[in-house]
Design an enzyme around this catalytic site. Structure first.
Site, PDB file in Angstrom:
ATOM      1  N   ASP A 234     -15.378  13.639  -6.394  1.00  5.99           N
ATOM      2  CA  ASP A 234     -14.721  14.094  -5.177  1.00  5.99           C
ATOM      3  C   ASP A 234     -14.084  15.444  -5.531  1.00  5.99           C
ATOM      4  OD1 ASP A 234     -13.592  14.456  -2.695  1.00  5.99           O
ATOM      5  OD2 ASP A 234     -12.691  12.467  -2.582  1.00  5.99           O
TER       6      ASP A 234
HETATM    7  C1  BGC Z   1     -12.595  14.222   0.468  1.00  6.63           C
HETATM    8  C2  BGC Z   1     -14.083  13.938   0.487  1.00  6.63           C
HETATM    9  C3  BGC Z   1     -14.827  15.163   0.952  1.00  6.63           C
HETATM   10  C4  BGC Z   1     -14.449  16.323   0.069  1.00  6.63           C
HETATM   11  C5  BGC Z   1     -15.143  17.599   0.461  1.00  6.63           C
HETATM   12  C6  BGC Z   1     -12.268  15.495  -0.282  1.00  6.63           C
HETATM   13  O1  BGC Z   1     -10.927  15.825  -0.116  1.00  6.63           O
HETATM   14  O2  BGC Z   1     -11.924  13.136  -0.117  1.00  6.63           O
HETATM   15  O3  BGC Z   1     -14.375  12.840   1.304  1.00  6.63           O
HETATM   16  O4  BGC Z   1     -16.203  14.923   0.935  1.00  6.63           O
HETATM   17  O5  BGC Z   1     -13.055  16.562   0.165  1.00  6.63           O
HETATM   18  O6  BGC Z   1     -14.696  18.065   1.684  1.00  6.63           O
END
Ligand code: BGC
Length: 716
Positions: A234
């Protein structure tokens, strides 16, 4: 091919493959699609793979002056409420097509974390409290996306069921609960739909960051389940890139030049072997090779937004859950409707955070009803429109709530604005001149923050309550009915006010077609066929995790480091059943404008399967679909078992009055197993199993017992 490419790359190039780029959207941000969420780096002459969110549609920010409009599909919780994998697959396919048409190679979706806590801020981005429903719906979504050559990324792996301190929190959970509840949806998706990628979660799992957890990423995911795709982090997850690569992470997102240097130095110092870098780089190469970019695809830049709007409409319509109906719905033809509440104008299509999209337009509830030519009390709606403009300011209403709800401040969007803005005399006049009242209640939540069990969030504000009381008082005085429309991100408390209204329609956060769906359901052009993928508790104190701040930190203490999944496998209805707690509306619940009868159950054991078949008949006067559910109660043997667990489900086709459909389902014996932590085995114990066929988890219509001879053990 991958090995050949790999052998030509220098160590530096290989390290550059395993570290991506992403936000911020400045000069260091994604290059191929500026506004996308991330990309792989430029290495040799290989194309950069573009990754973008997310669960309710393709998200590309307008950072280059270009209007990247994408369909705002219903939130995942709506998709789960359809209980219809076919429609979810169609939604996935449409999202895949939009990704393809904009040159996106990998979609950062679906989110398949479990609704352990009814107030997790991102629950709208996740499917359900039940692992089977989450897994089956998630697999359909992945199949849809990938059917057009775009990769899907189930996330957040694993045990990321809250937003409070998500970057550092340590989720402490037993191996049994982890495998049976939290890993299960991922396992189903990996085995049934073969996603191209998986996103490792922010949190720690039993002491180790998920993205640095070899047991999770290598032993379970790859060795046990046979996952052959790529694991990415993530955005900004974990605290040690070297450990991440060692544990089985392949792509560090959004990455940075510092991480590239750290990895290079680790290889030089011997902390990380070149083989470990090769293993991750090979998986990135494999993803590149599969990508549309590598195959020379030229994006059309013209997604079929009209076609996709229809799919978004259909899915949202199938996900509407009718919670209560004292005969008022569907409305009589020509009924005059008084719409109360700012939600008719400020209709919420999705929650805040990375899971939003930029649709070209959103049909609000007011617009939807007008478009359908329904007889709205325009004077009343105009009062709410003017009121909202005063409260928010024109700019805020359109920008924050329709276009870019991801832009904080939360305080502006979390608390609903005043709703009870009319004097008694005004409401009495409105009651006299209309036939029915519809009151819209809204709740918004999002990434980075959990909801709270307070007024204005889980509970109604005093102001909302007094609006409901006032409207009900005057409408009922004149023999007219009241409908509540819940445009909400997750469960709210309903027991203290539901007797005041005649019907409750739950639309959740239904995406851009919200208003059209509401209009069609109100007049009966759509017969609600959604069922709850989560339990609606009567009160916050009924939720297991309300018992101790250790089990759900955040309310208080505000700054926790550990969350213990104290309720173990008893999540959602499994808890309510075990402890005899009556919910407001149970898992699997949902009414229809018609009635269904269940009959002629047959249960047979066939080798290592149980075959369950029964008939569903439409006994009422409206055509409708019914979500049928099969639960199994296992014997209490060596391992403690829940009262019942969902083991299969099927939505009927649209049945005309008196039409019947025979439903035939198969359950693998293996899927009845529980995880024995001592033996490290999945076990199905010998004994008598009860097969229960129901219209919800508490409305069981048919039952039969079946004996399983001989205990079975399965290796994980
Ligand atoms: C979120 C993810 C997301 C990523 C990219 C993160 O803060 O938890 O679900 O895909 O950001 O935007």
């Amino acid at each position: 091919m991958v090995q050949e490419l790999l052998s030509k790359l220098s160590l530096e190039e290989k390290v550059n493959l395993v570290v991506g780029v992403g936000r911020p959207y400045g000069p260091n941000g994604p290059k191929r699609i500026p506004g996308a969420t991330g990309e792989t780096r430029l290495v040799d002459k290989l194309p950069r793979v573009v990754l973008t969110d997310g669960p309710s549609g393709v998200r590309i920010e307008f950072v280059d002056g270009r209007e990247w409009y994408a369909t705002s599909f219903p939130s995942p919780v709506v998709l789960a409420s359809t209980w219809n994998p076919e429609i979810v697959e169609a939604v996935g396919r449409a999202m895949g097509e939009e990704a393809r048409d904009y040159g996106v190679d990998v979609l950062l979706a679906p989110g398949v974390n479990i609704h352990r806590h009814p107030l997790c801020g991102r629950n709208f981005e996740y499917f359900s409290e039940d692992p089977l429903l989450s897994g089956v719906i998630g697999a359909a979504f992945v199949r849809g996306v990938q059917s057009v050559g775009v990769g899907a990324t189930p996330k957040h792996f694993a045990a990321n069921e809250q937003e409070t301190n998500r970057l550092i929190i340590d989720t402490v959970v037993s191996e049994r609960a982890l495998r049976e509840i939290y890993l299960k949806p991922f396992e189903i998706i990996v085995k049934k739909a073969r996603p191209w990628a998986i996103m490792g979660a922010y949190n720690k799992l039993n002491g180790k960051y998920a993205t640095q957890n070899e047991w999770l990423l290598t032993k379970v995911l790859r060795e046990e389940w046979g996952f052959d795709g790529l694991v990415m982090t993530d955005w900004g997850a974990g605290d040690n890139p070297v450990e991440q690569i060692k544990a089985g992470t392949d792509l560090i997102m959004p990455g940075s030049d510092i991480i590239v240097v750290t990895l290079l130095e680790a290889v030089k110092s011997g902390d990380l072997s070149e083989e470990e870098i090769d293993r991750a780089a090979a998986r990135v190469l494999k993803l590149i090779e599969k990508s549309l970019a590598y195959r020379g695809h030229r994006p059309s830049m013209k997604p079929d937004l009209e076609k996709h709007a229809r799919i978004a409409y259909e899915a949202a319509a199938e996900g509407v859950v009718l919670l209560k109906n004292n005969g008022v719905l569907p409305l009589k033809k020509g009924a005059r409707i008084a719409l109360f509440g700012t939600g008719q104008v400020e209709t919420l299509r999705v929650g805040t955070g990375s899971g939003h999209t930029h649709p070209k337009r959103v049909v609000t509830i007011l617009e939807g009803l007008k478009e359908k030519g329904l007889r709205i009390d325009e004077e009343l709606s105009a009062i709410y429109e003017r009121h909202l403009l005063e409260v928010r300011g024109k700019q805020l209403v359109s920008r924050f709530l329709y276009d870019e709800p991801h832009r904080w401040p939360y305080t502006l969007v979390a608390q609903p604005p005043p709703q009870d803005i009319l004097k008694d005399e005004q409401v009495e006049e409105i009651a006299k001149r209309n036939d029915v009242a519809a009151i819209v209640i809204t709740r918004l939540s999002g990434e980075g923050m959990d909801r709270k069990p307070v007024k204005g969030d889980f509970y109604l504000t005093d102001d909302e309550r007094s609006l409901i009381e006032k409207v009900s008082r005057y409408f009922h005085k004149y023999g007219k009915k009241v409908v509540a429309i819940l445009n909400i991100c997750g469960p709210i408390e309903v027991v203290s006010w539901r007797d005041l209204v005649d019907a409750i329609l739950l639309i959740w956060l239904p995406g851009q077609e919200a208003g059209r769906v509401v209009a069609d359901v109100l007049v009966g052009d759509v017969n609600p066929s959604g069922k709850l993928p989560v339990t609606f508790p009567k009160d916050w104190s009924d939720v297991p995790i309300s018992k101790s701040p250790e089990c759900y930190p955040g309310v208080p203490p505000e700054d926790p480091r550990v969350v213990k999944y104290c309720e173990d496998i008893y999540v959602g209805y499994r808890y309510f059943d075990k402890h005899g707690v009556e919910p407001a509306y149970e898992f699997g619940y949902g009414l229809s404008y018609t009635e269904f009868e269940y009959r002629n159950l047959r249960v047979e054991k066939d080798g290592e399967k149980i075959r369950v078949s029964f008939e569903v008949v439409n006994k009422g006067s409206y055509p409708g679909k019914e979500v049928t559910q099969v639960y199994i109660k296992a014997p209490q043997g060596r391992l403690e078992k829940p009262e019942k667990e969902l083991k299969a489900f099927k939505k009927t086709r649209l049945l005309k009055p008196s039409e019947a459909e025979r439903i035939e389902l198969e359950i693998e014996l293996r899927d009845l197993a529980s995880f024995d932590e001592k033996e490290k085995m999945w076990v199905v114990e010998e004994g008598e199993y009860e097969v229960m066929v129901g219209a919800s988890s508490r409305d069981i219509r048919l039952r039969e017992k079946i004996r399983i001879e001989g205990t079975r053990n399965y290796k994980p």
